[in-house]
Every structure is written in C-alpha cells, then in structure tokens.
Scaffold this active site. Structure first.
Site, PDB file in Angstrom:
ATOM      1  N   LYS A 190      15.518  12.377   3.462  1.00  0.00           N
ATOM      2  CA  LYS A 190      14.625  13.433   2.942  1.00  0.00           C
ATOM      3  C   LYS A 190      13.207  12.994   3.290  1.00  0.00           C
ATOM      4  O   LYS A 190      12.606  12.151   2.624  1.00  0.00           O
ATOM      5  CB  LYS A 190      14.801  13.544   1.427  1.00  0.00           C
ATOM      6  CG  LYS A 190      14.527  14.913   0.846  1.00  0.00           C
ATOM      7  CD  LYS A 190      13.127  15.444   1.026  1.00  0.00           C
ATOM      8  CE  LYS A 190      12.154  14.901   0.002  1.00  0.00           C
ATOM      9  NZ  LYS A 190      10.750  15.229   0.376  1.00  0.00           N
ATOM     10  N   GLU A 265      10.890   0.776  -3.071  1.00  0.00           N
ATOM     11  CA  GLU A 265       9.736   0.208  -2.363  1.00  0.00           C
ATOM     12  C   GLU A 265       8.528   1.000  -2.829  1.00  0.00           C
ATOM     13  O   GLU A 265       8.318   2.126  -2.387  1.00  0.00           O
ATOM     14  CB  GLU A 265       9.912   0.354  -0.849  1.00  0.00           C
ATOM     15  CG  GLU A 265      11.067  -0.424  -0.255  1.00  0.00           C
ATOM     16  CD  GLU A 265      10.791  -1.910  -0.131  1.00  0.00           C
ATOM     17  OE1 GLU A 265       9.705  -2.367  -0.551  1.00  0.00           O
ATOM     18  OE2 GLU A 265      11.672  -2.629   0.374  1.00  0.00           O
ATOM     19  N   CYS A 299       0.935   0.837   1.620  1.00  0.00           N
ATOM     20  CA  CYS A 299       1.346   0.195   0.361  1.00  0.00           C
ATOM     21  C   CYS A 299       0.876  -1.249   0.306  1.00  0.00           C
ATOM     22  O   CYS A 299       0.520  -1.758  -0.750  1.00  0.00           O
ATOM     23  CB  CYS A 299       2.860   0.266   0.220  1.00  0.00           C
ATOM     24  SG  CYS A 299       3.713  -0.328   1.665  1.00  0.00           S
ATOM     25  N   GLU A 399      -3.862   1.744  -7.586  1.00  0.00           N
ATOM     26  CA  GLU A 399      -3.745   1.822  -6.133  1.00  0.00           C
ATOM     27  C   GLU A 399      -4.599   3.013  -5.682  1.00  0.00           C
ATOM     28  O   GLU A 399      -4.312   4.157  -6.031  1.00  0.00           O
ATOM     29  CB  GLU A 399      -2.283   2.045  -5.777  1.00  0.00           C
ATOM     30  CG  GLU A 399      -2.004   1.968  -4.315  1.00  0.00           C
ATOM     31  CD  GLU A 399      -0.539   2.227  -3.996  1.00  0.00           C
ATOM     32  OE1 GLU A 399       0.066   3.115  -4.621  1.00  0.00           O
ATOM     33  OE2 GLU A 399      -0.014   1.552  -3.100  1.00  0.00           O
TER      34      GLU A 399
END
Ligand code: NAD
Length: 496
Positions: A190, A265, A299, A399
């Site tokens: 996806k 993750e 990331c 973040e």
C-alpha cells in the site's frame, strides 16, 4: 512532468483523464468503487495522475489473489534459487529504467534528481541483495539426546502487507518486498497516497518477469481506507509499517486484534555528537548532509546537534557557511533542497520553528520560506539552524521533518550522553571524535538502533540492520536480520 507524460501500461483514459489502475493478481484493475484520487508534483502543484482509490473491497481481492498465489503448487514448489533469479531480474529491470523511475520519483516526491537516482539504485540493490540470500535461509540441528534428530526450518509466513510512507517510496517498497519474496511470501503493497507513482511503475516492471501472478500486488489508496483494511484482514500474516508514530500505534492496535505480528519503522530525532577533537571539516560536511537530505524529510535525519562547548561557535559557523551555499529549488533542476511534500507538512515545519522562536530560540540561519520564480506553488523552506533551545522544548523533542537542525552544547561525555538519550526516539546517532575509546563507550550507552562513528548514513547501507529503539519502532529491516520478519520458525523432532 505533466499528467500526459506519465506512460503506464496500467493506465486507461476516462474521458480526457488518464487513470492509473492497481495491480492485483497480475491484472491492472480499477477500484471496485470506480473512484480515484490525485497525486501532484510538490514543486509546482501540477496534477501528475489520477490513481485508483482502493478500499476494503479491493483489499479483499488482493488478499484472495495473494492467498491463491501463495498456496499454489507452483509457488510452493518454486526452488529458492529460482526466487533469487527472479529478484535479480527485477534488479536488472530497475536499472534498465533507472532514469524513468528517478524522474517519476522526483516528480512525485519533489526530491533532487540525484537523490532520486540514488534511491532507485538502492531499490535495485535490495533486490540484488535478497536475491543472493533466497537459498541461504538456514535452520539448525539441536542436540537433544541420542536417538532424536531435532531440527528447525524457517518457513515463509504467508501474506505480508507493506505500508509505505511518502519520503522514500521506491526504496522502502523495495527493502521489505525483496526480503519477503526472497523468503517465499506473497506481498501486498500500500503506497502512500502522496507518492504512488514508482510503486505502480515497479509493478509494471515486475509484471514483465516470471514472478507468478499474485505474488506481488499493489493496492493504492488512502491510509484510512486501503491501509486500515489491509491491517484488519484476517489472512494477512505480517504487517511491515513505515511511517509516523501515531499511525504506527493505530496499526499495531488493529493488528493485535488478529494477533498479526508487525514490524514498525517509525520516526526519529537523531543526534550528531561533535567532540572538540574531531575532524571538524568532515563532521560539518556530514552534519549538513544528514539534515538536508530529502529536505530533512528523512526518519534518520540528524536533527539534533550536540557540540562540545569550547568549539560550539566555531562549529556552528562552519555549518552555517555550508548551509548558506546550498541551492533551494525544484528537484528536477537538481537543487540541493527540493520542496516540502505538501502545504500541510510545510505549515507544520513553519509553526514549529516560529513557536521555538517565540520561546527564545535564536535563528542562526534560515527560518523562512523561499519563493521560487516559476514554482510559486511549491513550498520551499530554507535550511535552518536553531540555537539557544532548551532540551525539553517542543522543537528539541518533536520530529520536525524539514531541513531544521537544533543545536545544544555539552561540557563532557556524560552530559553528551544524557542529551543524546533525552528523546522518545532512538533510531540513529552520530559520534564525531578521534578518541576511539570515548566513541565506543558512548556507542554502548546510546539508546538507538544504529550508531555511526565518524560517519553518518541516513539508514546506512542495505546490508546494515536498521530499526529503532523506543518510539522509533521495533523489528529490523535491511541486512539478514530482516529475514526474521518474513519467516516463522518450525521445530521438528524425529525419533529414530
Ligand atoms: P504516515 O504514518 O502518515 O503514513 C504512512 C503510511 O501509512 C501511508 O501509506 C499511509 O497511507 C498509511 N496509513 C495512514 N493511516 C493508516 C492507518 N490507520 N492504517 C494503515 N495505514 C495507514 O507517515 P508519513 O507521513 O507518510 O511518513 C512520515 C513518517 O514516516 C515520519 O515520522 C518518518 O520518520 C517515518 N519514516 C520512518 C522510516 C523508518 O524506516 N524508520 C522511514 C521513512 C519514514
């Protein structure tokens, strides 16, 4: 690149619009609802394509296709070495179409074309790497007692779901699907709704190989529709999710209802620790690279900079000079920093920086939008250094996912360690020093899945196990470690 330039085997014309279909069971199919969503070029806001909007019905079809392909005698009797050969073929096809894939990736994500080329090459390398291990997934024999032969086998887990984010679409799709196919699973991908183009192109290339129909399927659509349906499906045996913490928690909660294992993750807030005895030129080069790659939408971006107090001003000056030389502009022109993926993401960056400023942060450089002539729709953000920030302030903990690094100073090793671990995340850390003893002491105590000493790689090479401590997730992708995600262990005891 405009809509009409995108040439796909899976596309159909609906009136004057080109629609890209999904890939299920070796067929290109519209969504059951016949609805579509759009993907745009973040550099200029241009419509790139309309894409089939998958939901529960489409996920059901993909699972049925994957299930019958997985259970088929063809796949069950496939030699592992032949799975490897197929994966090599895929790597070759990716390299054959490297430029086309790179251009698509840049159009869809906005990233500089050099970085897109590196991503496409990395995707090919994942297929190469896991091609080589397809027939080397070993079990063990276990000494029990005379007259008992006890052995283990690693079997494929079944149907694996791969939910991909928008920042590294082709790389992240390749890294987990190559490992899953190498170990004999059937996969359903996806892609992120913002960046589905290279996944569909890759499916087109894979369709040209001898991979049996149904072993790789792509369901395009929104996370709340296609993503949720995939995670919920009882026949999905494993979910690899790469994305934000909040969605990771939702995925894990949903998967728990079926006791479906997950690999998560998630995000990061990774520190680069700069000691006074390091090679400052080299360190400053990598500190800048680590925060501007993909406009900071990475990331493992080095978004926290911890500098030994006595060199702080000198080091900040070094990175300021480097940052101010960088070009900001459309990725296709190979600027150093491309656009932010969307206005929503851009606003988040701008708000976090302006809140930090109000709380007393000093902008060393950057901190503003860049308007590019001819690309006014694009949301470009100047690379930014923030100083005088408290370690618990929002900008130091959240973040940002933009080209924004926050600087702190420390007096000694123990303070550096405390600052480095002062985060809910634990993905990557960089340590810069000539004192190798100090470097190893810190490497042992920092809570992160990957440590770089006197170098820094966003996620590192494909052979290095990659994944998080704490809220950065669990399970490891890349390298041989990833094979554990896609296999289950069976123990067989034989009395003779
Ligand atoms: P996101 O969590 O919004 O979306 C990721 C994917 O999940 C998309 O495909 C989305 O459609 C899907 N999704 C959304 N809601 C869902 C749901 N309820 N159920 C199932 N699927 C759902 O993340 P994003 O904004 O696309 O990506 C940015 C985040 O990804 C950042 O936090 C970044 O750090 C992280 N990331 C991590 C890694 C890593 O390897 N650790 C790599 C890249 C990005």
């Amino acid at each position: 690149m405009s809509m009409v330039d995108v040439d796909y085997k899976g596309s159909i014309m609906i009136g004057k619009e080109k629609h890209l279909r999904m890939y299920i069971g070796g067929e290109w199919v519209e969504s059951q609802s016949k609805t579509v969503f759009a993907t745009y070029n973040p550099a200029n806001g241009q419509l790139l394509a309309k894409i089939a909007r998958g939901s529960e019905e489409d996920v059901k079809l993909a699972v049925e296709a994957a299930d019958s392909a997985f259970e088929s005698s063809e796949w069950q009797s496939f030699h592992p070495a032949n799975r490897g050969k197929l994966l090599y073929d895929i790597a070759l096809k990716i390299r054959d179409k490297k430029e086309e894939l790179s251009q698509l990736e840049t159009a869809d994500t906005g990233k500089p074309i050099t970085q897109a080329r590196a991503d496409v090459e990395a995707a090919a390398k994942y297929f190469d790497y896991y091609a080589g291990v397809a027939d080397k997934v070993f079990g063990e024999t276990i000494p029990i007692e005379p007259g008992i032969l006890d052995y283990t086998v690693r079997e494929p887990i079944g149907i694996t779901a791969h939910i991909v984010p928008w920042n590294y679409p082709i790389q992240i799709m390749a890294r987990s699907t190559a490992a899953a196919i190498a170990t004999g699973n059937a996969v359903i991908v996806k892609p992120a709704e913002d960046t589905p183009l290279t996944a569909l192109k890759l499916a087109e290339l894979i369709d040209e190989t001898d991979l049996p129909n149904g072993i790789l399927n792509i369901v395009t659509g929104y996370g709340q529709e296609a993503g949720v349906a995939l995670v919920k499906h009882r026949k999905v045996s494993h979910v690899t999710f790469t994305g934000s913490v909040i969605t990771g928690i939702a995925v894990m909660s949903e998967a728990a209802k079926n006791v479906t294992p997950v690999t998560l993750e998630l995000g990061g807030k990774s520190p680069n620790i700069i000691f006074a005895d390091c090679d400052m030129e080299e360190a400053s080069e990598w500190v800048v690279k680590s925060i501007i790659q993909n406009a900071g939408q990475t990331c493992s971006a080095g978004s926290r900079l911890l500098i030994e107090e006595n060199i702080k001003d000198e080091f900040l000056e070094l990175i300021k000079v480097r940052m101010e030389k960088l070009t900001v502009g459309p990725g296709i022109e190979d600027s150093d920093i491309g656009p932010i993926i969307s206005e929503k993401q851009f606003n988040r960056i701008a708000e976090l920086v302006s809140a930090a400023r109000e709380e007393g942060a000093r902008i060393v450089t950057g901190g503003e939008r860049v308007i590019i002539e001819g690309s006014k729709e694009g949301c470009f953000y100047r690379p930014t250094i923030l100083d005088q920030v408290g370690p618990n302030q929002c900008i130091a903990q959240e973040e940002v996912f933009g080209p924004v690094v926050t600087a702190f100073s420390f007096y000694d090793e123990s303070e550096a360690l405390e600052l480095a671990n002062n985060s809910e995340y634990g993905l990557v850390a960089g340590i810069w020093t000539k004192d190798i003893g100090k470097a190893h002491r810190l490497a042992g105590k920092i809570k992160a899945g990957q440590i770089f000493i006197n170098n820094y790689g966003a996620g590192g090479g494909i052979q290095m196990p990659f994944g998080g401590y704490k809220k950065s997730g669990f399970g490891r992708e890349k390298g041989l470690e990833a094979l554990r995600n896609y296999t289950q262990l069976k123990n067989v005891a034989v009395k003779f």
